[in-house]
Design a protein around this motif. Structure first.
Motif, short mmCIF file in Angstrom:
data_model
loop_
_atom_site.label_atom_id
_atom_site.label_comp_id
_atom_site.label_asym_id
_atom_site.label_seq_id
_atom_site.Cartn_x
_atom_site.Cartn_y
_atom_site.Cartn_z
N HIS A 186 0.83 -1.20 0.00
CA HIS A 186 0.00 0.00 0.00
C HIS A 186 0.87 1.25 0.00
CE1 HIS A 186 -3.65 -2.32 0.82
NE2 HIS A 186 -2.93 -3.00 1.70
N GLY A 187 0.31 2.35 -0.50
CA GLY A 187 0.97 3.65 -0.45
C GLY A 187 2.16 3.76 -1.37
N GLY A 188 3.00 4.77 -1.12
CA GLY A 188 4.20 4.98 -1.91
C GLY A 188 4.05 5.97 -3.04
N GLY A 189 2.86 6.57 -3.20
CA GLY A 189 2.67 7.52 -4.30
C GLY A 189 3.46 8.80 -4.07
N TRP A 190 4.28 9.18 -5.05
CA TRP A 190 5.18 10.33 -4.88
C TRP A 190 4.97 11.42 -5.93
CZ3 TRP A 190 8.09 10.75 -9.26
CH2 TRP A 190 8.29 9.59 -10.02
N GLN A 191 4.10 11.20 -6.91
CA GLN A 191 3.81 12.26 -7.89
C GLN A 191 2.67 13.14 -7.39
OE1 GLN A 191 3.28 10.02 -11.67
NE2 GLN A 191 5.00 11.22 -12.43
N THR A 192 2.74 14.43 -7.69
CA THR A 192 1.68 15.37 -7.32
C THR A 192 1.29 16.18 -8.54
OG1 THR A 192 3.29 17.06 -6.63
CG2 THR A 192 2.46 15.54 -4.94
N ASN A 193 0.04 16.64 -8.54
CA ASN A 193 -0.50 17.45 -9.62
C ASN A 193 -0.56 18.89 -9.14
OD1 ASN A 193 -2.04 18.74 -11.60
ND2 ASN A 193 -3.27 16.90 -11.99
N PRO A 194 0.26 19.79 -9.67
CA PRO A 194 0.28 21.17 -9.17
C PRO A 194 -1.02 21.93 -9.42
CG PRO A 194 1.59 20.99 -11.18
CD PRO A 194 1.20 19.59 -10.79
N GLN A 195 -1.86 21.42 -10.33
CA GLN A 195 -3.11 22.13 -10.62
C GLN A 195 -4.13 21.99 -9.50
OE1 GLN A 195 -4.33 20.60 -14.48
NE2 GLN A 195 -3.32 22.31 -15.50
N ASN A 196 -4.12 20.84 -8.83
CA ASN A 196 -5.12 20.65 -7.77
C ASN A 196 -4.55 20.03 -6.49
OD1 ASN A 196 -4.69 17.98 -8.54
ND2 ASN A 196 -6.62 17.84 -9.70
N GLY A 197 -3.24 19.79 -6.45
CA GLY A 197 -2.62 19.24 -5.25
C GLY A 197 -2.83 17.75 -5.07
N ASP A 198 -3.48 17.09 -6.02
CA ASP A 198 -3.72 15.66 -5.90
C ASP A 198 -2.39 14.90 -6.04
OD1 ASP A 198 -5.15 13.40 -5.52
OD2 ASP A 198 -6.25 13.46 -7.42
N HIS A 199 -2.35 13.69 -5.49
CA HIS A 199 -1.13 12.89 -5.61
C HIS A 199 -1.46 11.57 -6.29
CE1 HIS A 199 -2.49 10.59 -2.08
NE2 HIS A 199 -1.54 9.72 -2.37
N LEU A 200 -0.39 10.90 -6.78
CA LEU A 200 -0.55 9.74 -7.64
C LEU A 200 0.54 8.72 -7.34
CD1 LEU A 200 -2.08 8.57 -10.19
CD2 LEU A 200 -0.26 9.60 -11.55
N GLY A 201 0.20 7.45 -7.50
CA GLY A 201 1.19 6.39 -7.43
C GLY A 201 1.03 5.44 -6.27
N ASP A 202 -0.03 5.59 -5.46
CA ASP A 202 -0.20 4.69 -4.31
C ASP A 202 -0.46 3.27 -4.77
OD1 ASP A 202 0.21 6.49 -2.30
OD2 ASP A 202 -1.91 7.00 -2.03
N ALA A 203 0.27 2.34 -4.17
CA ALA A 203 0.04 0.92 -4.44
C ALA A 203 -1.17 0.43 -3.65
CB ALA A 203 1.27 0.11 -4.06
N ASP A 204 -1.85 -0.57 -4.22
CA ASP A 204 -2.96 -1.24 -3.55
C ASP A 204 -3.02 -2.65 -4.10
OD1 ASP A 204 -5.23 -2.05 -2.25
OD2 ASP A 204 -6.60 -0.71 -3.34
N LEU A 205 -2.21 -3.52 -3.52
CA LEU A 205 -2.04 -4.87 -4.06
C LEU A 205 -2.01 -5.88 -2.93
CD1 LEU A 205 0.46 -6.05 -6.78
CD2 LEU A 205 0.54 -7.13 -4.53
N TRP A 206 -2.64 -7.02 -3.17
CA TRP A 206 -2.46 -8.16 -2.27
C TRP A 206 -2.37 -9.43 -3.10
CZ3 TRP A 206 -6.06 -12.12 -2.12
CH2 TRP A 206 -7.34 -11.85 -2.62
N ALA A 207 -1.65 -10.41 -2.55
CA ALA A 207 -1.43 -11.65 -3.29
C ALA A 207 -1.29 -12.80 -2.30
CB ALA A 207 -0.18 -11.54 -4.16
N LEU A 208 -1.73 -13.98 -2.72
CA LEU A 208 -1.61 -15.21 -1.94
C LEU A 208 -1.03 -16.31 -2.81
CD1 LEU A 208 -5.02 -15.40 -0.02
CD2 LEU A 208 -2.76 -15.03 0.99
N ARG A 209 -0.26 -17.19 -2.18
CA ARG A 209 0.26 -18.37 -2.86
C ARG A 209 0.16 -19.56 -1.91
NH1 ARG A 209 5.25 -17.02 -3.40
NH2 ARG A 209 5.02 -16.00 -5.41
N GLY A 210 -0.32 -20.66 -2.42
CA GLY A 210 -0.39 -21.88 -1.62
C GLY A 210 0.24 -23.05 -2.35
N LYS A 211 0.90 -23.94 -1.59
CA LYS A 211 1.50 -25.13 -2.16
C LYS A 211 1.19 -26.33 -1.28
CE LYS A 211 5.46 -22.99 -4.55
NZ LYS A 211 6.92 -23.06 -4.76
#
Length: 746
Positions: free
Chosen positions: A211-236
């Motif tokens: 999660h998170g990690g977004g480091w880009q920002t939009n100077p026009q509105n102050g919004d930010h970009l790049g947040d991760a949102d990932l989950w994964a499972l593996r079974g054996k």
């Protein structure tokens, strides 16, 4: 992770046994595929890893789980920080990747064709590299093999392979967890549990979230970009009904809703609007119109992002009959991708793109090999089958592009089926000399169907299907000499083969669907491996020459009254040459050094194509499209000439109960062209990145705590680049990240 890590892996990548003092022996690194082994990380902390591999005649880079963890390799892209002559780049900042190994690779935006460098996870080949997204956790190790492969396992290709190994179930109970927190509120969590369920039956379950990690920002509105949102499972689930049989069933699932890094335009090709100017290189512009989001069924205000699901299952059956071992690997992989990118990198809608991908692949491999690695004669024979299906749909928003001012969609289907037979044999002669040869034959059929380009509120064009078939041989022959117990030299010649395919995005005329031809390469390689001062100095190196015929290249086609479009085509004749090497040194107590170096050059000997730079320049002057044809004979292939990466590690015991490891690491990549013959803004600038880490752990190895930093100098650099209708853009690389990681296991 603990200092002592039990990490059973598939011995498909298990290094061969070391050569004895008086007699060398060479056998296939996959000749005992499927059996289990255990990596004891603690045993390697004061020695060089994989000593057995020093007796194998190859240029493979083998990486322990510890090395991957120390260098914070948590995605496929991270492998370029620990292997020579390797460049892995995201496509437009997304989860999709392109590989270049020894400069061999190509840029395939649709990811619908076989790549020159294949990705394997636990001996399963992934025909589309995006399918491997999210699986770089609970790792046992990795390897990077350059050059043509396929005579001992899997599929043939021309550039090599990247093989990821994940941990297998264990016969005793183990548990581990890791929490990693870094700049920009990035958080990565991992955990696993492994142990027996019944006699001969064991399991392993592992997962990660990001999660998170977004480091880009939009100077026009102050919004930010790049947040991760990932989950994964593996079974054996592993079952050993007897001492000769292993059955391993695995499955995995990944959900990725991460935002992606967006582009920064560096040159306007079309139009008069000024490019955005930013106060910081971490700023960027992006936008999405509600009408466009409604078109593909997403919420208004969507950011550049992924909406992906990947899942699959594989079954490994290994039985040792005594003189021979039988291996069967069955796998099914799926990809469900929804991806939005603002490719023009402005607040305008000139090249906003949303694509959906529904793909699946079934593979079946069977192999027989002799069971005794000490035999003079080593051999493996096998067969491989692959069937894949893919459907893609691209949505484009050109509303603010004055020459179009519409939204459109292109959709198509791809069908592929291939079968191959392979064999490899080696024989150890007296005087520590080994000869080997391998052969592969492959049939590949591909077709593109149902392609339609629809302008909403305008015309719809339907194109008839196309197909292409390949029937080719690949092979290898070589000789190695174990000169001394600690030095090996070898020479080999390899022919690699890769089938043809199609370029399908943004199709405007039927001719764009003409298939490009298969690619072949004849590779000459000479190498050496030496431990001149055992446990103090190791030097490995290889030199190569690639003779390409019909090398597959992302070229340019000009559509009248529309503009230049990228198209995968063939360069009839091209070549490349270079070398790579690894130096590992332990000059005195506590200090460990590693340096990888890769250098390559190449040029096109015959490559007739549209010169994009000259065509764009003509349009800028005359305001009309005219194809300026050229032949890039003698032009450099554009790949980075020099790549470097390395690390220095000081390992300091503290009062016999604890240990402290710390040191820097570094990476350099030379300039890279983003279009054939590119200069100026058509080239990515070179860059140098510096990192560091410090790790504290007890002697028991139950836990460890690490502080680390990447891009300490906060250097501005471009990770990749491309063109999007009106602009040329760069994808910026990550800024400085500082983080901490705590692991515990038993």
């Amino acid at each position: 992770m603990p200092l002592i890590l039990s990490a059973p892996v598939l011995a498909a990548d298990k290094p061969a046994a070391p050569a004895p003092t008086k007699k060398s022996r060479h056998h296939s690194p996959r000749s005992v595929a499927g059996h289990s082994t255990t990596i004891d990380v603690s045993a390697r902390r004061h020695d060089f890893a994989y000593p057995e591999a020093q007796h194998q005649p190859d240029a493979t880079t083998r990486l322990t789980a510890e090395r991957l963890r120390e260098r914070d390799v948590t995605t496929l892209r991270g492998l370029e920080r620990v292997a020579p002559n390797l460049t892995i780049q995201s496509i437009n900042g997304t989860a999709s990747t392109n590989f270049y190994l020894r400069g061999v690779g190509f840029n395939d935006f649709t990811q619908s064709n076989m790549a020159p460098v294949l990705t394997y996870i636990d001996d399963v080949a992934y025909p589309y590299s995006t399918m491997s997204n999210g699986q770089m956790f609970d790792l046992a190790g990795a390897s990077v093999t350059p050059g043509p492969v396929g005579t001992e396992h899997g599929q043939s290709d021309t550039g090599g392979e990247v093989h990821i190994r994940t941990n297998n179930p264990t016969d005793t109970w183990h548990f581990g967890a890791t929490q990693d927190i870094a700049s920009y509120a990035r958080s990565r969590s991992e955990a696993y549990i492994s142990g027996p369920l019944a006699k001969g039956l064991s399991f392993r379950l592992a997962g990660q979230t990001l999660h998170g990690g977004g480091w880009q920002t939009n100077p026009q509105n102050g919004d930010h970009l790049g947040d991760a949102d990932l989950w994964a499972l593996r079974g054996k689930l592993q079952w050993k009904p007897d001492s000769h049989t292993t059955i391993l069933l695995g499955g995995h699932f990944t959900q990725d809703n991460s935002e992606v890094v967006t582009s920064v335009p560096v040159h306007r090709l079309i139009g008069t609007q000024a490019l955005p100017k930013f106060a910081s290189w971490q700023q960027a512009n992006w936008s999405s119109r509600p009408e466009f989001a409604k078109l593909f069924g997403r919420k208004a205000g969507i950011k550049p992002s992924e909406h992906n699901q990947f899942w699959g299952a594989d079954l490994h059956i290994i039985h040792d009959f005594g003189p021979v071992t039988f291996t069967a690997i069955s796998a099914f992989e799926t990809e469900r991708e929804g991806e939005y990118t603002d490719q023009d990198g402005t607040a305008l809608s000139e090249a906003d793109t949303y694509r959906t991908v529904n793909a699946n692949s079934f593979t079946q491999e069977v192999r027989l090999n002799n069971s005794n690695p000490n035999d003079r004669l080593q051999w493996v024979v096998g067969a491989y089958y692959q069937r894949s299906r893919m459907n893609q749909r691209f949505f484009f928003d050109y509303t603010n592009y004055s020459a179009r001012r519409y939204m459109m969609a292109t959709n198509f289907g791809l069908n592929q089926e291939a079968v191959s037979e392979l064999g490899h044999v080696s024989y150890r002669l007296p005087h520590n000399i080994t000869l080997w040869t391998g052969l592969l034959h492959e049939l590949d059929d591909r077709s593109i169907t149902g392609l339609r380009s629809e302008i909403f509120g305008g015309a719809t064009n339907t194109f008839h299907g196309e197909s292409t078939a390949s029937n080719q041989f690949a092979g290898q022959v070589g000789i190695s000499w174990q000169m001394t117990p600690h030095s090996l030299v070898y020479y080999k010649m390899s022919k690699g083969f890769k089938p043809g395919g199609f370029t399908a995005n943004n199709t405007q005329i039927q001719a764009q669907l003409d298939p490009f031809q298969p690619e072949t390469v004849l590779t000459y390689e000479a190498g050496f491996k030496a431990d001149p001062i055992p446990n103090r100095l190791r030097v490995n190196g290889a030199a190569f020459y690639n003779d390409f015929h019909n090398q597959q290249i992302l070229g340019t086609v000009l559509i009248p009254n529309y503009g230049p479009l990228s198209e995968i085509t063939n360069a009839p004749k091209s070549e490349s040459w270079g070398f790579e090497g690894t130096i590992e040194a332990h000059p005195f107590s506590h200090l460990f050094l590693t340096q990888n170096i890769g250098w390559q050059r190449g040029n096109f000997q015959n490559f007739p194509t549209v010169n994009r730079a000259k065509t764009n320049a003509y349009y800028a002057q005359h305001h009309e499209w005219k194809a300026i044809n050229d032949n890039f004979a003698g032009v450099d292939n554009g790949q980075p000439k020099l790549t470097l990466n390395g690390s220095a590690d000081w390992r300091q015991p503290i009062a016999k109960a604890y240990a402290l490891d710390f040191g820097p690491d570094w990476q350099y990549r030379g300039s890279q062209a983003i279009t054939p013959g590119g200069t100026g803004f058509y080239r990515l600038p070179p860059y140098f990145l510096l990192g560091a880490h410090v790790t504290f752990r007890p002697a028991s190895g139950r836990w460890e705590a690490t502080l680390y930093a990447r891009n300490i100098l906060n250097r501005r650099y471009a990770e990749s680049g491309g063109q999007a209708t009106t602009t040329y853009f760069y994808i910026p690389g990550e800024p400085r990240f500082i983080g901490g990681r705590v692991s515990y296991g038993f």
